[in-house]
Design a protein around this motif. Sequence first.
Motif, PDB file in Angstrom:
ATOM      1  N   PRO A 180       0.826  -1.216   0.000  1.00  0.00           N
ATOM      2  CA  PRO A 180       0.000   0.000   0.000  1.00  0.00           C
ATOM      3  C   PRO A 180       0.856   1.260   0.000  1.00  0.00           C
ATOM      4  O   PRO A 180       1.929   1.308   0.604  1.00  0.00           O
ATOM      5  N   ARG A 181       0.363   2.270  -0.704  1.00  0.00           N
ATOM      6  CA  ARG A 181       1.000   3.588  -0.816  1.00  0.00           C
ATOM      7  C   ARG A 181       2.331   3.568  -1.554  1.00  0.00           C
ATOM      8  O   ARG A 181       3.115   4.496  -1.468  1.00  0.00           O
ATOM      9  N   ARG A 182       2.599   2.491  -2.285  1.00  0.00           N
ATOM     10  CA  ARG A 182       3.817   2.410  -3.097  1.00  0.00           C
ATOM     11  C   ARG A 182       3.413   2.312  -4.556  1.00  0.00           C
ATOM     12  O   ARG A 182       2.343   1.837  -4.907  1.00  0.00           O
ATOM     13  N   TYR A 205      -0.320   4.419  -7.710  1.00  0.00           N
ATOM     14  CA  TYR A 205       0.016   3.884  -6.397  1.00  0.00           C
ATOM     15  C   TYR A 205      -1.050   2.932  -5.904  1.00  0.00           C
ATOM     16  O   TYR A 205      -2.240   3.134  -6.145  1.00  0.00           O
ATOM     17  N   VAL A 217      -3.628   1.606  -3.379  1.00  0.00           N
ATOM     18  CA  VAL A 217      -4.421   2.317  -2.373  1.00  0.00           C
ATOM     19  C   VAL A 217      -4.068   1.801  -0.974  1.00  0.00           C
ATOM     20  O   VAL A 217      -3.479   0.733  -0.825  1.00  0.00           O
ATOM     21  N   ASP A 218      -4.463   2.568   0.048  1.00  0.00           N
ATOM     22  CA  ASP A 218      -4.150   2.202   1.429  1.00  0.00           C
ATOM     23  C   ASP A 218      -4.662   0.821   1.805  1.00  0.00           C
ATOM     24  O   ASP A 218      -3.953   0.043   2.409  1.00  0.00           O
ATOM     25  N   ALA A 219      -5.918   0.552   1.480  1.00  0.00           N
ATOM     26  CA  ALA A 219      -6.501  -0.738   1.841  1.00  0.00           C
ATOM     27  C   ALA A 219      -7.157  -1.355   0.621  1.00  0.00           C
ATOM     28  O   ALA A 219      -8.349  -1.209   0.403  1.00  0.00           O
TER      29      ALA A 219
END
Length: 80
Positions: free
Chosen positions: A30-32, A73, A75-77
């Motif tokens: 996540p976030r990469r 990127y 997403v967070d979840a």
Amino acid sequence: MTVDLDGPEPLYEQIAAVLTARIADGTYPPRRRVPSEAGIVEEFNVSRPTARAAVQLLVERGLVVTVRGKGSYVVDAPQA
């Protein structure tokens, strides 16, 4: 997981499936950033529109978000 150039599934769907599996297994956390269109073109030996369609499919599925000028990127979840 490889892409079947002669198979019935569109290439962009196959590439999206590979990238989805990598997101699920943590290869792309996540976030990469996920590979750029140019990176997808090089890795899978496909055209740029095919690479773009694969990334767009991931966006539509809610797995990645595209940031203009920066890339796409995870997403967070991500929804599995």
